[in-house]
Design an enzyme around this catalytic site. Sequence first.
Site, mmCIF file in Angstrom:
data_model
loop_
_atom_site.group_PDB
_atom_site.id
_atom_site.type_symbol
_atom_site.label_atom_id
_atom_site.label_comp_id
_atom_site.label_asym_id
_atom_site.label_seq_id
_atom_site.Cartn_x
_atom_site.Cartn_y
_atom_site.Cartn_z
ATOM 1 N N SER A 140 -4.626 6.817 -8.665
ATOM 2 C CA SER A 140 -3.360 6.262 -9.130
ATOM 3 C C SER A 140 -3.122 6.592 -10.605
ATOM 4 O O SER A 140 -3.090 7.759 -10.972
ATOM 5 C CB SER A 140 -3.341 4.745 -8.877
ATOM 6 O OG SER A 140 -2.040 4.217 -9.028
ATOM 7 N N ASP A 160 1.980 4.921 1.497
ATOM 8 C CA ASP A 160 1.507 4.331 0.242
ATOM 9 C C ASP A 160 2.603 3.412 -0.269
ATOM 10 O O ASP A 160 3.722 3.857 -0.527
ATOM 11 C CB ASP A 160 1.212 5.448 -0.766
ATOM 12 C CG ASP A 160 0.566 4.953 -2.054
ATOM 13 O OD1 ASP A 160 0.831 3.800 -2.450
ATOM 14 O OD2 ASP A 160 -0.189 5.724 -2.665
ATOM 15 N N HIS A 180 -2.620 2.794 -0.359
ATOM 16 C CA HIS A 180 -2.772 3.286 -1.720
ATOM 17 C C HIS A 180 -4.227 3.366 -2.196
ATOM 18 O O HIS A 180 -4.657 4.390 -2.724
ATOM 19 C CB HIS A 180 -1.974 2.403 -2.683
ATOM 20 C CG HIS A 180 -2.027 2.870 -4.099
ATOM 21 N ND1 HIS A 180 -1.547 4.104 -4.498
ATOM 22 C CD2 HIS A 180 -2.538 2.293 -5.229
ATOM 23 C CE1 HIS A 180 -1.742 4.258 -5.798
ATOM 24 N NE2 HIS A 180 -2.343 3.186 -6.260
#
Length: 260
Positions: free
Chosen positions: A96, A197, A227
């Site tokens: 991320s 996601d 995610h």
Amino acid sequence: MRLLPGAEPFHHTSQDEGPVGVLLCHGFTGSPQSLRPLAEALAARGHTVSLPLLPGHGTRWQDMAVTGWQDWYAAVHRELLLLAERCARVVVCGLSMGGALALRLAARQPGNVSALALVNPALTFPAAKGAALRVVRHVVPSTPGLVGDIAKPGVREVGYDRVPSRAAHSLRELFSLVRQDLPQVTQPLLVMHSAVDHVVPPSDSALLLARVSSLDVREVVLTESFHVATLDHDAERILQETDAFITRLVTSPRDKEDIP
């Protein structure tokens, strides 16, 4: 300040310090817990591994409110330099926001970053929310956050359920800078992103792949995870892909000549 259980950083030095060091960068409002299984598995394969806790993370969201992207980047930059002193190659992994930090390291420290392995890298910020943050950050300390976007039942991510507004505004600035830097990224690149996601849109990975200058690129779509895929159904596949990527890097003919 007391750390949340599981948020501790992880470091491992192989006996010979190995030809490869691996730096892992966790995500925004998250903690090393999201990457610890991957870090431990890579350490077990003989790599020197560093998984730092980013400033303001792993305690309470109020501590994060006084930090910004410069603090988070400084932490991973410091770890990169330490690994580069001890290892012939350094692979940077990121989840991320950690992917954005990894990309900035690659663009700004090309001599110290040999390759990138990214999971659901984040590069964009919702336009309306970003514009509102310019004002909101001065009057609203935090907003509800989304932590633990995981498909696998019973798995929990250690992180904050509140997002500090000032930190979110700084994250937006980081993404803007990293997008500008993407053409400077030339290293071998492994991008693993989830088909579904709820935090980072798949279009972020498409943007990344379209703008980098890397010639050695592998894209892997994770079909069983959300995610935080490193804690999800695809965790083993992420490990296998990352380990194979590292192995190929250090056993290529060019690298065999370079490594003593």
